[in-house]
Design an enzyme around this catalytic site. Sequence first.
Site, PDB file in Angstrom:
ATOM      1  N   HIS A   1      58.629  38.516  53.814  1.00 39.90           N
ATOM      2  CA  HIS A   1      57.188  38.400  53.557  1.00 39.90           C
ATOM      3  C   HIS A   1      56.856  36.964  53.149  1.00 39.90           C
ATOM      4  O   HIS A   1      57.613  36.333  52.397  1.00 39.90           O
ATOM      5  CB  HIS A   1      56.804  39.387  52.440  1.00 39.90           C
TER       6      HIS A   1
ATOM      7  N   TYR B   1      47.992  32.993  53.773  1.00 39.01           N
ATOM      8  CA  TYR B   1      49.300  32.597  54.304  1.00 39.01           C
ATOM      9  C   TYR B   1      49.280  31.172  54.858  1.00 39.01           C
ATOM     10  O   TYR B   1      50.339  30.628  55.174  1.00 39.01           O
ATOM     11  CB  TYR B   1      49.788  33.596  55.358  1.00 39.01           C
TER      12      TYR B   1
ATOM     13  N   HIS C   1      41.601  33.518  47.502  1.00 38.02           N
ATOM     14  CA  HIS C   1      41.650  32.957  48.867  1.00 38.02           C
ATOM     15  C   HIS C   1      41.076  31.545  48.912  1.00 38.02           C
ATOM     16  O   HIS C   1      41.555  30.711  49.686  1.00 38.02           O
ATOM     17  CB  HIS C   1      40.949  33.891  49.865  1.00 38.02           C
TER      18      HIS C   1
ATOM     19  N   LYS D   1      51.936  41.874  61.468  1.00 41.15           N
ATOM     20  CA  LYS D   1      50.795  42.249  60.615  1.00 41.15           C
ATOM     21  C   LYS D   1      49.628  41.316  60.892  1.00 41.15           C
ATOM     22  O   LYS D   1      49.660  40.505  61.795  1.00 41.15           O
ATOM     23  CB  LYS D   1      51.217  42.264  59.149  1.00 41.15           C
TER      24      LYS D   1
ATOM     25  N   ARG E   1      53.790  38.930  57.543  1.00 44.06           N
ATOM     26  CA  ARG E   1      54.940  39.758  57.906  1.00 44.06           C
ATOM     27  C   ARG E   1      54.867  39.986  59.405  1.00 44.06           C
ATOM     28  O   ARG E   1      53.758  40.055  59.972  1.00 44.06           O
ATOM     29  CB  ARG E   1      54.832  41.145  57.265  1.00 44.06           C
TER      30      ARG E   1
ATOM     31  N   ASP F   1      39.908  35.593  53.529  1.00 44.03           N
ATOM     32  CA  ASP F   1      41.122  36.025  54.227  1.00 44.03           C
ATOM     33  C   ASP F   1      40.928  35.919  55.745  1.00 44.03           C
ATOM     34  O   ASP F   1      41.675  35.247  56.457  1.00 44.03           O
ATOM     35  CB  ASP F   1      41.374  37.453  53.703  1.00 44.03           C
TER      36      ASP F   1
HETATM   37  C1  LIG Z   1      53.290  32.664  42.408  1.00 45.16           C
HETATM   38  C2  LIG Z   1      53.178  34.047  42.871  1.00 45.16           C
HETATM   39  C3  LIG Z   1      53.207  35.118  41.874  1.00 45.16           C
HETATM   40  C4  LIG Z   1      53.087  34.264  44.185  1.00 45.16           C
HETATM   41  C5  LIG Z   1      52.913  35.571  44.821  1.00 45.16           C
HETATM   42  C6  LIG Z   1      53.189  35.421  46.276  1.00 45.16           C
HETATM   43  C7  LIG Z   1      52.910  36.694  47.027  1.00 45.16           C
HETATM   44  C8  LIG Z   1      53.923  37.794  46.965  1.00 45.16           C
HETATM   45  C9  LIG Z   1      51.820  36.755  47.755  1.00 45.16           C
HETATM   46  C10 LIG Z   1      51.477  37.910  48.608  1.00 45.16           C
HETATM   47  C11 LIG Z   1      50.074  38.282  48.392  1.00 45.16           C
HETATM   48  C12 LIG Z   1      49.541  39.243  49.409  1.00 45.16           C
HETATM   49  C13 LIG Z   1      48.372  38.853  50.217  1.00 45.16           C
HETATM   50  C14 LIG Z   1      50.060  40.425  49.539  1.00 45.16           C
HETATM   51  C15 LIG Z   1      49.429  41.346  50.504  1.00 45.16           C
HETATM   52  O1  LIG Z   1      50.320  42.253  50.931  1.00 45.16           O
HETATM   53  P1  LIG Z   1      49.724  43.291  51.950  1.00 45.16           P
HETATM   54  O2  LIG Z   1      50.763  44.289  52.260  1.00 45.16           O
HETATM   55  O3  LIG Z   1      48.420  43.813  51.429  1.00 45.16           O
HETATM   56  O4  LIG Z   1      49.335  42.362  53.166  1.00 45.16           O
HETATM   57  P2  LIG Z   1      50.132  41.977  54.480  1.00 45.16           P
HETATM   58  O5  LIG Z   1      49.818  43.019  55.451  1.00 45.16           O
HETATM   59  O6  LIG Z   1      49.556  40.641  54.850  1.00 45.16           O
HETATM   60  O7  LIG Z   1      51.597  41.884  54.131  1.00 45.16           O
HETATM   61 ZN   LIG Z   2      45.282  36.999  51.666  1.00 47.10          ZN
END
Ligand SMILES: CC(C)=CCC/C(C)=C/CC/C(C)=C/COP(=O)(O)OP(=O)(O)O
Ligand SMILES: [Zn+2]
Length: 434
Positions: A267, A319, A373, A313, A310, A363
């Site tokens: 991820h 990102y 964002h 996705k 990912r 986003d």
């Molecule tokens: C410094 C710090 C704590 C950093 C965190 C970094 C981090 C794990 C960011 C991910 C944030 C995010 C948009 C998750 C969404 O997952 P989702 O499953 O909703 O979205 P997807 O389908 O894009 O994976």
């Molecule tokens: Zn986002």
Amino acid sequence: MVGEIRRAKFIGNLLGRRREIVEQVVSEEPYKEDQEDDNDNDNDNDNDVEEIEILMKEQDTETTEARAHVINDCVSLLTAVNEKAELKSDFHRQYLDYAFQIKLPPQMTALDASQPWILYWVLNSLAMLSEDLVSDEMRRRIEEKAFAISPEGGPFGGGIGQLPHLAATYASIEALSSCANSNGSWDKIDKKSIYNWLLSVKQENGGFKTCYSVGEVDTRGVYCALSVASMLNILTDELVENTLQYLINCQNYEGGFGGCPFEDEAHGGYTFCAVASLAIMGALDKINIPKLIDWCATKQYNEEKGFCGRSNKLVDGCYSFWVGGTVAILEAYGYGEYIMNHNEMREYILRCCQDTKRPGLRDKPGKNPDFYHTNYVLAGLSVVEYTFKIDNPKDPFSISAEPRKGVPSSNITAINPVYCLPIDLVKNFANHFK
Ligand SMILES: CC(C)=CCC/C(C)=C/CC/C(C)=C/COP(=O)(O)OP(=O)(O)O
Ligand SMILES: [Zn+2]
């Protein structure tokens, strides 16, 4: 001769019964000819073609259907030739100033445990638009808030009366570093108490628990702990015992990083945290860099032009930094400057993450802007518009930037991709604690 026949029989027995060779028609043209030749075979051929179609067809899922809509929205914005692709800085500034002028709306109570994050996102976004936009009054109010949460000077919780948390401590230190020691706030930070608390959340396997006794352990915790420790100059061997192996074990078969060792899905967010942590430890050479480069490159979509987080996705503006920042770190450490298409990423940011009616960055088309964002999309723009190098690979504060050739400028501030903070600000902060 007799020996050969015996050998052939032996192999025949070993492989089992000899089968007739069956030829299958795999293209449409011979199928049409067959149809004319022999109508009795119609059903057989229909079945053949149906089977082939199923094999070649991508499975439809909720995500593939959603992506078709996203592509549609993005392509119409990306091809709107009358709109110039430019950063609407003044417009976004209004959105960020608003955070200091009004009580935040009730739907933001969901962020009650993330108050230091709001301080960092808003302040950092303003500083990226232009460091002049951060006023003394803003700095004073941010310091006041941070030390109201932790009058002892750290570690910090998500709000007043909340337990210290790694993410809240990271966000507080990031926000305070942007306050340029106005009102002597840097000297109020209690390094020793933060260090002892970091040791208390350290796990035997090298990870860090986000909160003492409760909380999750993954690469986010490692990154928050190592960022804070390196910025405050309290990074010791004791603090990172087993952490390198922990991070190495988080890189998976895809080439990116999962949140925890031996996880099956890489991820963007967890990958950034792992790669930035490895940079802080001076250990980027310990992972499989070619596989990481491949993984990052395949996260940028041709159609939408932005990154997803990912495999398979949806594209998402944040990102631009989580994956784009990983690419910028790789670039700074000399691992290649062509891992992403910078101009296309810039197009996604400027055409798809901005709206003409609402300030702030988002986003993707159809989503509302928010502070998170706004910060990470602007950070993505910074890593797109600058090129990075490092003077001393053991010192992440020695990263420098210059405008990237062939990419137009939005006059955004250059950030240090390891810390997601303006290069000079984070360097001054670290120097203060040297
Ligand atoms: C410094 C710090 C704590 C950093 C965190 C970094 C981090 C794990 C960011 C991910 C944030 C995010 C948009 C998750 C969404 O997952 P989702 O499953 O909703 O979205 P997807 O389908 O894009 O994976
Ligand atoms: Zn986002």
